[in-house]
Enzyme design. Structure first.
Site, mmCIF file in Angstrom:
data_model
loop_
_atom_site.group_PDB
_atom_site.id
_atom_site.type_symbol
_atom_site.label_atom_id
_atom_site.label_comp_id
_atom_site.label_asym_id
_atom_site.label_seq_id
_atom_site.Cartn_x
_atom_site.Cartn_y
_atom_site.Cartn_z
ATOM 1 N N CYS A 111 45.556 68.967 17.662
ATOM 2 C CA CYS A 111 46.462 69.956 18.245
ATOM 3 C C CYS A 111 47.919 69.493 18.292
ATOM 4 O O CYS A 111 48.823 70.313 18.465
ATOM 5 C CB CYS A 111 45.994 70.335 19.646
ATOM 6 S SG CYS A 111 44.319 71.044 19.689
ATOM 7 N N HIS A 245 51.940 73.840 23.049
ATOM 8 C CA HIS A 245 50.659 74.094 22.403
ATOM 9 C C HIS A 245 49.852 75.045 23.271
ATOM 10 O O HIS A 245 49.725 74.855 24.484
ATOM 11 C CB HIS A 245 49.903 72.776 22.206
ATOM 12 C CG HIS A 245 48.462 72.943 21.870
ATOM 13 N ND1 HIS A 245 48.026 73.778 20.871
ATOM 14 C CD2 HIS A 245 47.340 72.401 22.430
ATOM 15 C CE1 HIS A 245 46.701 73.726 20.809
ATOM 16 N NE2 HIS A 245 46.271 72.903 21.740
ATOM 17 N N ASN A 275 42.995 78.977 21.263
ATOM 18 C CA ASN A 275 43.555 77.691 20.855
ATOM 19 C C ASN A 275 43.377 77.548 19.352
ATOM 20 O O ASN A 275 42.262 77.385 18.859
ATOM 21 C CB ASN A 275 42.825 76.569 21.600
ATOM 22 C CG ASN A 275 43.337 75.188 21.249
ATOM 23 O OD1 ASN A 275 44.064 74.994 20.282
ATOM 24 N ND2 ASN A 275 42.947 74.197 22.045
#
Length: 320
Positions: A111, A245, A275
């Site tokens: 990520c 993020h 996500n």
């Protein structure tokens, strides 16, 4: 010289999977997912691939920047879910775009991938090696999700985002990045999701200690933001947008609270996409750009965190 974003792009799959549909095959509900994550739906790739999504996002970024693919010196693709081990995704994107002069490589920082790719691009530009760098974050996480695991399948989605970075005269901002391999067991995927004879072959799935990852993120993200502000002699009030993020709404809200900054400066789109790992920051950047919310000269902080464990932040001045 510094690198400025001169074009953005994004590509998400057509297939929408909402919370109610997930509740049909795991013990959960729309309300339970929304309250704990903020996610309402996510995109799931069917025909789309990591390469095809990255290439489309990259094409949009190059077009907005107003350059030819032949002008691209480097392509960096951040991904933890390549379609194949090699050739790398970036080389496949190069082929799709016709960026015949570019040197290409992939970066896997989960990520944190897009943020680290952005910092790498800045280093190549500051050194004078490159002038035009295309960075993409592209993920097909649906291929490594255990769709029977309520703790993870509700979180993730597929998609890609891109930014074209060009060398221009301007202030160089110092980045911050860090990793802690001793905490890596909190978020793992030990196998590989590739293709064999046209079928998706999944060897293992994402495994996550949700509580540990949450505590890590709410602690480290504000620390990274404070550190990058300190490095660049800035204050939180100097920043117009904090582009984090998109992992969990509660993490973003906790970061805003710890930084004592209005939540309206922390845009979110995770409710629509979940996500998307390395794709989340560039997808959000593209939405802010295309909607006209970003104004030339505004200061942004990009902050990422994820498996590794890894985390970091960068300051940039918007140039479009």
């Amino acid at each position: 010289m510094t690198g400025m974003i001169c074009g953005t792009g994004a590509c998400v799959p057509e297939r929408i999977l909402d919370n109610s549909e997930i509740a049909e095959f795991v013990d959960t509900s729309d309300q339970w997912i929304r309250e704990r994550t903020g996610v309402e739906q996510r995109r799931i790739a069917r025909e789309e691939t990591t390469v095809s999504m990255a290439a489309e996002a990259g094409r949009q970024a190059v077009e907005e920047a107003g350059i030819s693919p032949e002008d691209i010196d480097m392509i960096i693709t951040a991904t933890a879910t390549p379609d194949q081990i090699f050739p790398c995704t970036a080389c496949e994107v190069q082929k799709e775009l016709g960026a015949v002069r570019a040197v290409c490589f992939d970066m896997n920082a989960a990520c944190s991938g897009f943020l680290f790719a952005y910092q790498t691009a800045q280093a190549y530009i500051a050194s004078g090696i490159c002038r035009n760098i295309l960075i993409t974050g592209s993920e097909r996480l649906s291929g490594i999700v255990d769709w029977k695991d309520r703790g993870t399948c509700i979180l993730f989605g597929d998609g890609a985002g891109a930014a074209l970075i060009r060398a221009k005269e301007g202030k160089q901002y110092l980045p911050f990045a860090c990793s802690d391999g001793t905490g890596g067991s909190a978020l793992t995927c030990p196998g590989y999701a590739g293709k064999q004879d046209g079928d998706q072959k999944v060897i293992s799935h994402i495994s996550m200690d949700g509580r540990e990852v949450f505590q890590f993120a709410v602690r480290r993200v504000p620390e990274a933001v404070r550190e990058v502000l300190k490095k660049n002699d800035l204050k939180t009030e100097d920043i117009d947008w904090f582009v984090l993020h998109q992992a969990n709404q509660r993490i973003v809200e906790a970061a805003a609270k710890r930084l004592k900054t209005e939540i309206k400066k922390f845009p979110m789109n995770l409710q629509k996409y979940g996500n998307t790992s390395s794709a989340s920051i560039p997808i959000l950047l593209n939405e802010l750009n295309r909607s006209g919310k970003l104004k030339k000269g505004q200061k942004l902080i990009l902050a990422g965190f994820g498996a590794g464990l890894s985390w970091g932040a960068s300051v940039l001045e918007w140039g479009i």
